[in-house]
Design a protein around this motif. Structure first.
Motif, PDB file in Angstrom:
ATOM      1  N   ARG A 291       0.830  -1.193   0.000  1.00  0.00           N
ATOM      2  CA  ARG A 291       0.000   0.000   0.000  1.00  0.00           C
ATOM      3  C   ARG A 291       0.870   1.250   0.000  1.00  0.00           C
ATOM      4  NH1 ARG A 291      -4.886   0.527   4.168  1.00  0.00           N
ATOM      5  NH2 ARG A 291      -5.685  -0.967   2.662  1.00  0.00           N
ATOM      6  N   VAL A 292       0.490   2.205  -0.823  1.00  0.00           N
ATOM      7  CA  VAL A 292       1.256   3.446  -0.927  1.00  0.00           C
ATOM      8  C   VAL A 292       1.215   4.172   0.402  1.00  0.00           C
ATOM      9  CG1 VAL A 292       1.384   5.688  -2.045  1.00  0.00           C
ATOM     10  CG2 VAL A 292       0.777   3.671  -3.382  1.00  0.00           C
TER      11      VAL A 292
ATOM     12  N   PRO B  94       0.962  14.490  -6.034  1.00  0.00           N
ATOM     13  CA  PRO B  94       1.937  13.714  -6.823  1.00  0.00           C
ATOM     14  C   PRO B  94       1.822  12.208  -6.619  1.00  0.00           C
ATOM     15  CG  PRO B  94       2.988  15.633  -5.848  1.00  0.00           C
ATOM     16  CD  PRO B  94       1.620  15.546  -5.244  1.00  0.00           C
ATOM     17  N   ARG B  95       1.542  11.781  -5.384  1.00  0.00           N
ATOM     18  CA  ARG B  95       1.367  10.347  -5.132  1.00  0.00           C
ATOM     19  C   ARG B  95       0.156   9.813  -5.901  1.00  0.00           C
ATOM     20  NH1 ARG B  95       3.754   8.838  -0.204  1.00  0.00           N
ATOM     21  NH2 ARG B  95       5.600  10.129   0.116  1.00  0.00           N
ATOM     22  N   MET B  96      -0.906  10.583  -5.898  1.00  0.00           N
ATOM     23  CA  MET B  96      -2.118  10.161  -6.603  1.00  0.00           C
ATOM     24  C   MET B  96      -1.875  10.082  -8.104  1.00  0.00           C
ATOM     25  SD  MET B  96      -4.877  12.403  -4.396  1.00  0.00           S
ATOM     26  CE  MET B  96      -6.334  11.672  -5.146  1.00  0.00           C
TER      27      MET B  96
ATOM     28  N   GLU C 241       0.231   4.703 -13.386  1.00  0.00           N
ATOM     29  CA  GLU C 241       0.504   3.260 -13.404  1.00  0.00           C
ATOM     30  C   GLU C 241      -0.763   2.473 -13.711  1.00  0.00           C
ATOM     31  OE1 GLU C 241       2.483  -0.233 -10.587  1.00  0.00           O
ATOM     32  OE2 GLU C 241       2.419   1.855  -9.884  1.00  0.00           O
ATOM     33  N   ARG C 242      -1.872   2.899 -13.159  1.00  0.00           N
ATOM     34  CA  ARG C 242      -3.138   2.197 -13.405  1.00  0.00           C
ATOM     35  C   ARG C 242      -3.525   2.300 -14.878  1.00  0.00           C
ATOM     36  NH1 ARG C 242      -8.637   2.239 -13.749  1.00  0.00           N
ATOM     37  NH2 ARG C 242      -9.811   0.911 -12.295  1.00  0.00           N
ATOM     38  N   ALA C 243      -3.312   3.466 -15.494  1.00  0.00           N
ATOM     39  CA  ALA C 243      -3.654   3.648 -16.903  1.00  0.00           C
ATOM     40  C   ALA C 243      -2.834   2.711 -17.789  1.00  0.00           C
ATOM     41  CB  ALA C 243      -3.429   5.100 -17.309  1.00  0.00           C
ATOM     42  N   LEU C 244      -1.568   2.491 -17.435  1.00  0.00           N
ATOM     43  CA  LEU C 244      -0.723   1.570 -18.205  1.00  0.00           C
ATOM     44  C   LEU C 244      -1.248   0.141 -18.112  1.00  0.00           C
ATOM     45  CD1 LEU C 244       2.823   2.941 -17.258  1.00  0.00           C
ATOM     46  CD2 LEU C 244       1.609   3.230 -19.433  1.00  0.00           C
ATOM     47  N   HIS C 245      -1.607  -0.276 -16.906  1.00  0.00           N
ATOM     48  CA  HIS C 245      -2.154  -1.629 -16.741  1.00  0.00           C
ATOM     49  C   HIS C 245      -3.521  -1.755 -17.421  1.00  0.00           C
ATOM     50  CE1 HIS C 245       0.913  -3.327 -14.186  1.00  0.00           C
ATOM     51  NE2 HIS C 245       0.867  -2.275 -13.389  1.00  0.00           N
TER      52      HIS C 245
ATOM     53  N   ARG D 200      -4.929  -3.733  -6.878  1.00  0.00           N
ATOM     54  CA  ARG D 200      -3.979  -3.235  -5.871  1.00  0.00           C
ATOM     55  C   ARG D 200      -3.874  -1.717  -5.938  1.00  0.00           C
ATOM     56  NH1 ARG D 200       0.982  -1.341  -5.979  1.00  0.00           N
ATOM     57  NH2 ARG D 200       1.261  -1.816  -8.194  1.00  0.00           N
ATOM     58  N   LEU D 201      -3.791  -1.173  -7.148  1.00  0.00           N
ATOM     59  CA  LEU D 201      -3.677   0.270  -7.315  1.00  0.00           C
ATOM     60  C   LEU D 201      -4.948   0.988  -6.864  1.00  0.00           C
ATOM     61  CD1 LEU D 201      -1.849   0.253 -10.750  1.00  0.00           C
ATOM     62  CD2 LEU D 201      -0.889   1.074  -8.581  1.00  0.00           C
ATOM     63  N   ASP D 202      -6.094   0.376  -7.093  1.00  0.00           N
ATOM     64  CA  ASP D 202      -7.348   0.966  -6.611  1.00  0.00           C
ATOM     65  C   ASP D 202      -7.346   1.051  -5.085  1.00  0.00           C
ATOM     66  OD1 ASP D 202      -8.282   1.271  -9.161  1.00  0.00           O
ATOM     67  OD2 ASP D 202      -9.625  -0.453  -9.120  1.00  0.00           O
TER      68      ASP D 202
END
Length: 207
Positions: free
Chosen positions: A2-3, A77-79, A85-89, A143-145
């Motif tokens: 988790r971030v 910036p974290r968001m 990363e989510r857009a790439l996946h 995971r990113l969500d």
């Protein structure tokens, strides 16, 4: 991972819940708010009929808004990292899904058994590869969500603390104003203690 969680032991992602962000104002802040209310009360300063604010309360409101904006910028910036990363996946998932659909729509060629066998092996391997990519992307997106929701929770938590701290200063000022105001009953009858609100749309971010 988790971030911004406490498990980020490498120190690159410090826990966003931590940091000097107390919900209670300092003693000096409370004293200054009380003194300002006392002085305005003695001067019979009356809240503006339109806004319900005195000049000093307007400064509280502006300071609160500035601190809220600072918290939004702090975590943004974290968001954005998670969003990118989510857009790439998501793109990889869409590509794999399209290839899988094309493969599943194909039929074996009308050819000798050796050619058909090679086609079936290639076809099966392609389907298996696409299915694996889809599962992997779906897991990463989930995971990113979760990471993104954690960041939203942190943002709300910190902004709530900012507003709570300034609201306490408003309450201290307001009590002192009424206690020393020559027309306290009229002020109390015509005005309520102002409430600092978070700007509309602050918590409406979605992936």
């Amino acid at each position: 991972m988790r971030v911004g969680s406490k498990s980020d032991a490498d120190g690159l992602n410090p826990d966003l819940w931590e940091g000097t962000l107390g919900a209670c104002p300092t003693r000096s802040q409370r004293l200054r708010a009380w003194w300002a209310g006392r002085q305005d009360g003695r001067a019979n300063v009356t809240p503006d009929p339109e806004t319900g604010l005195t000049p000093h309360l307007e400064r509280f409101r502006a300071l609160n808004a500035t601190h809220v904006d600072s918290e939004l910028l702090r975590i943004r910036p974290r968001m954005q990292e998670v969003e990118t990363e989510r857009a790439l996946h998501r793109q990889a998932l869409d590509n794999a899904s399209a290839i899988l659909a094309e493969e599943q729509a194909q039929t074996p060629p009308e050819a000798d058994s050796a050619t058909v066998g090679r086609w079936q092996r290639r076809h099966g391997a392609q389907i298996a590869s696409c299915a694996q990519t889809i599962r992997s992307c779906e897991a990463e997106i989930a995971r990113l969500d979760e990471d993104y929701q954690h960041l939203l929770d942190v943002r709300r938590h910190r902004i709530d603390r900012v507003c709570e701290r300034h609201q306490q200063l408003v309450a201290i000022y307001w009590r002192a104003l009424l206690r020393h105001h020559g027309e306290a009953e009229e002020v109390r009858a015509g005005h309520r203690q102002p409430s600092l609100t978070v700007p509309a749309g602050t918590f409406t971010t979605h992936l």
